[in-house]
Design a protein around this motif. Sequence first.
Motif, PDB file in Angstrom:
ATOM      1  N   ARG A  71      19.392  -9.652 118.376  1.00 57.12           N
ATOM      2  CA  ARG A  71      20.233  -9.949 117.210  1.00 57.12           C
ATOM      3  C   ARG A  71      19.783  -9.127 116.000  1.00 57.12           C
ATOM      4  NH1 ARG A  71      19.397 -14.272 114.993  1.00 57.12           N
ATOM      5  NH2 ARG A  71      17.505 -14.914 116.094  1.00 57.12           N
ATOM      6  N   PRO A  72      20.724  -8.495 115.275  1.00 56.29           N
ATOM      7  CA  PRO A  72      20.332  -7.732 114.077  1.00 56.29           C
ATOM      8  C   PRO A  72      19.704  -8.643 113.021  1.00 56.29           C
ATOM      9  CG  PRO A  72      22.593  -7.217 114.761  1.00 56.29           C
ATOM     10  CD  PRO A  72      22.177  -8.417 115.546  1.00 56.29           C
ATOM     11  N   LEU A  73      18.894  -8.056 112.191  1.00 51.99           N
ATOM     12  CA  LEU A  73      18.283  -8.803 111.092  1.00 51.99           C
ATOM     13  C   LEU A  73      19.338  -9.137 110.052  1.00 51.99           C
ATOM     14  CD1 LEU A  73      14.982  -6.770 110.562  1.00 51.99           C
ATOM     15  CD2 LEU A  73      15.345  -8.769 112.019  1.00 51.99           C
ATOM     16  N   ASP A  74      19.239 -10.342 109.497  1.00 55.57           N
ATOM     17  CA  ASP A  74      20.160 -10.755 108.438  1.00 55.57           C
ATOM     18  C   ASP A  74      19.554 -10.431 107.078  1.00 55.57           C
ATOM     19  OD1 ASP A  74      21.952 -11.806 110.304  1.00 55.57           O
ATOM     20  OD2 ASP A  74      20.861 -13.713 110.380  1.00 55.57           O
ATOM     21  N   PRO A  75      20.405 -10.121 106.098  1.00 56.76           N
ATOM     22  CA  PRO A  75      19.878  -9.884 104.749  1.00 56.76           C
ATOM     23  C   PRO A  75      19.139 -11.122 104.238  1.00 56.76           C
ATOM     24  CG  PRO A  75      22.147  -9.123 104.922  1.00 56.76           C
ATOM     25  CD  PRO A  75      21.857  -9.887 106.171  1.00 56.76           C
ATOM     26  N   GLY A  76      17.972 -10.935 103.750  1.00 55.92           N
ATOM     27  CA  GLY A  76      17.181 -12.043 103.229  1.00 55.92           C
ATOM     28  C   GLY A  76      16.457 -12.858 104.279  1.00 55.92           C
ATOM     29  N   GLU A  77      16.506 -12.426 105.541  1.00 64.23           N
ATOM     30  CA  GLU A  77      15.808 -13.169 106.599  1.00 64.23           C
ATOM     31  C   GLU A  77      14.300 -13.078 106.375  1.00 64.23           C
ATOM     32  OE1 GLU A  77      15.357 -13.132 111.488  1.00 64.23           O
ATOM     33  OE2 GLU A  77      16.939 -11.979 110.495  1.00 64.23           O
ATOM     34  N   ARG A  78      13.652 -14.211 106.438  1.00 61.66           N
ATOM     35  CA  ARG A  78      12.222 -14.256 106.170  1.00 61.66           C
ATOM     36  C   ARG A  78      11.428 -13.939 107.430  1.00 61.66           C
ATOM     37  NH1 ARG A  78      10.785 -16.333 101.376  1.00 61.66           N
ATOM     38  NH2 ARG A  78      12.393 -17.367 100.133  1.00 61.66           N
ATOM     39  N   GLU A  79      10.190 -13.559 107.234  1.00 60.35           N
ATOM     40  CA  GLU A  79       9.326 -13.237 108.352  1.00 60.35           C
ATOM     41  C   GLU A  79       8.958 -14.512 109.102  1.00 60.35           C
ATOM     42  OE1 GLU A  79       5.957 -11.145 106.976  1.00 60.35           O
ATOM     43  OE2 GLU A  79       7.090  -9.447 106.173  1.00 60.35           O
ATOM     44  N   SER A  80       9.077 -14.448 110.429  1.00 61.01           N
ATOM     45  CA  SER A  80       8.646 -15.582 111.252  1.00 61.01           C
ATOM     46  C   SER A  80       7.134 -15.661 111.344  1.00 61.01           C
ATOM     47  CB  SER A  80       9.236 -15.457 112.668  1.00 61.01           C
ATOM     48  OG  SER A  80      10.644 -15.430 112.594  1.00 61.01           O
ATOM     49  N   LEU A  81       6.494 -14.491 111.182  1.00 58.21           N
ATOM     50  CA  LEU A  81       5.024 -14.433 111.238  1.00 58.21           C
ATOM     51  C   LEU A  81       4.460 -14.145 109.860  1.00 58.21           C
ATOM     52  CD1 LEU A  81       4.606 -12.321 114.488  1.00 58.21           C
ATOM     53  CD2 LEU A  81       4.582 -14.790 114.240  1.00 58.21           C
ATOM     54  N   GLY A  82       5.101 -14.680 108.838  1.00 57.75           N
ATOM     55  CA  GLY A  82       4.669 -14.401 107.478  1.00 57.75           C
ATOM     56  C   GLY A  82       3.354 -15.076 107.141  1.00 57.75           C
ATOM     57  N   ARG A  83       2.857 -14.769 105.976  1.00 56.72           N
ATOM     58  CA  ARG A  83       1.588 -15.351 105.534  1.00 56.72           C
ATOM     59  C   ARG A  83       1.779 -16.836 105.227  1.00 56.72           C
ATOM     60  NH1 ARG A  83      -2.171 -11.535 103.696  1.00 56.72           N
ATOM     61  NH2 ARG A  83      -1.392  -9.391 103.741  1.00 56.72           N
ATOM     62  N   ARG A  84       0.810 -17.618 105.601  1.00 51.90           N
ATOM     63  CA  ARG A  84       0.834 -19.039 105.250  1.00 51.90           C
ATOM     64  C   ARG A  84       0.455 -19.219 103.783  1.00 51.90           C
ATOM     65  NH1 ARG A  84       0.863 -22.537 109.588  1.00 51.90           N
ATOM     66  NH2 ARG A  84       0.679 -21.524 111.645  1.00 51.90           N
ATOM     67  N   PRO A  85       1.018 -20.212 103.155  1.00 55.07           N
ATOM     68  CA  PRO A  85       0.638 -20.433 101.748  1.00 55.07           C
ATOM     69  C   PRO A  85      -0.836 -20.780 101.632  1.00 55.07           C
ATOM     70  CG  PRO A  85       1.931 -22.278 102.604  1.00 55.07           C
ATOM     71  CD  PRO A  85       2.007 -21.189 103.626  1.00 55.07           C
ATOM     72  N   ARG A  86      -1.439 -20.231 100.618  1.00 53.51           N
ATOM     73  CA  ARG A  86      -2.868 -20.481 100.425  1.00 53.51           C
ATOM     74  C   ARG A  86      -3.104 -21.905  99.922  1.00 53.51           C
ATOM     75  NH1 ARG A  86      -5.190 -14.955  97.544  1.00 53.51           N
ATOM     76  NH2 ARG A  86      -4.647 -13.531  99.252  1.00 53.51           N
ATOM     77  N   ARG A  87      -4.161 -22.485 100.431  1.00 57.40           N
ATOM     78  CA  ARG A  87      -4.524 -23.827  99.982  1.00 57.40           C
ATOM     79  C   ARG A  87      -5.335 -23.737  98.694  1.00 57.40           C
ATOM     80  NH1 ARG A  87      -3.746 -27.484 104.116  1.00 57.40           N
ATOM     81  NH2 ARG A  87      -3.350 -26.542 106.179  1.00 57.40           N
ATOM     82  N   LYS A  88      -5.165 -24.726  97.874  1.00 59.35           N
ATOM     83  CA  LYS A  88      -5.912 -24.746  96.631  1.00 59.35           C
ATOM     84  C   LYS A  88      -7.383 -25.032  96.921  1.00 59.35           C
ATOM     85  CE  LYS A  88      -2.079 -26.306  93.747  1.00 59.35           C
ATOM     86  NZ  LYS A  88      -1.595 -27.331  92.786  1.00 59.35           N
ATOM     87  N   VAL A  89      -8.226 -24.322  96.204  1.00 59.56           N
ATOM     88  CA  VAL A  89      -9.665 -24.505  96.375  1.00 59.56           C
ATOM     89  C   VAL A  89     -10.097 -25.727  95.583  1.00 59.56           C
ATOM     90  CG1 VAL A  89     -11.938 -23.475  96.037  1.00 59.56           C
ATOM     91  CG2 VAL A  89      -9.972 -22.033  96.680  1.00 59.56           C
ATOM     92  N   VAL A  90     -10.755 -26.619  96.267  1.00 59.49           N
ATOM     93  CA  VAL A  90     -11.237 -27.845  95.615  1.00 59.49           C
ATOM     94  C   VAL A  90     -12.580 -27.559  94.971  1.00 59.49           C
ATOM     95  CG1 VAL A  90     -11.875 -30.266  95.964  1.00 59.49           C
ATOM     96  CG2 VAL A  90     -10.042 -29.208  97.334  1.00 59.49           C
ATOM     97  N   PRO A  91     -12.781 -27.848  93.715  1.00 59.21           N
ATOM     98  CA  PRO A  91     -14.085 -27.614  93.070  1.00 59.21           C
ATOM     99  C   PRO A  91     -15.185 -28.349  93.812  1.00 59.21           C
ATOM    100  CG  PRO A  91     -12.402 -28.172  91.443  1.00 59.21           C
ATOM    101  CD  PRO A  91     -11.783 -28.410  92.789  1.00 59.21           C
ATOM    102  N   SER A  92     -16.379 -27.745  93.764  1.00 54.31           N
ATOM    103  CA  SER A  92     -17.501 -28.309  94.512  1.00 54.31           C
ATOM    104  C   SER A  92     -17.850 -29.716  94.048  1.00 54.31           C
ATOM    105  CB  SER A  92     -18.731 -27.398  94.373  1.00 54.31           C
ATOM    106  OG  SER A  92     -19.056 -27.235  92.999  1.00 54.31           O
TER     107      SER A  92
END
Length: 223
Positions: A71-92
């Motif tokens: 199937r051709p790529l659709d305009p605006g189609e997002r990556e299926s293997l994209g980067r995961r959102p980064r988790r916030k770092v909890v202060p020590s």
Amino acid sequence: MNDLSLQRANAFLAAVSQRVAVGETLRETPAEIGRDLDLPDPLSTARAVRALIARRRLEPANGSYRLLDARPLDPGERESLGRRPRRKVVPSEGLPAAAGRSGGSYSDLGRAVADKLVELGRENAELRAEVRQLREDARDAKSAREDADRRARALAERSRELEGRAEMAEANLRSLLASARTTAKQDTPVGDAEMAAILGVLRGDEAEAIDGAVAAEEPTAAG
């Protein structure tokens, strides 16, 4: 992905689907397909392949690529293997409290590390594929350059050969014209052998011209 990159990726995907069926491994290299599609440079081909891998149309397999979806790529189609959102770092200083509230901080950390390792492995595979493609392009360019060098040497040798033949024909023609002038001064008609030699030179038949010149000189030597 901009419109131009989307068009190139879909054109590359269409070319792959014409060569193999879904689930089969591509036999040709991406560089060869890029040249067939007249893509401007190897980097454009690599970007198209990477976009198709990220959107689950292709996947690396056995040193090549397997077609997963035509199937051709659709305009605006997002990556299926994209980067995961980064988790916030909890202060020590907040770690104990967070551990008390969620009870799973170490589990979250382990999942984050695993996700990062998967992401780095995927990027490493993409970079290896680009390096392999660039090596293939360099090898093809070297082969084309060697072919061009061989053709240039052959043409140079042919040119020298033709120059030598032209010089020989010119010398024969000068000799025959000088003989013809001498004959004309003596009011003697031009013989058949001399006439054949002159015609041979004009037609470019050097063997006939040389034989005619020899035959024309024999009566003169005998006289």
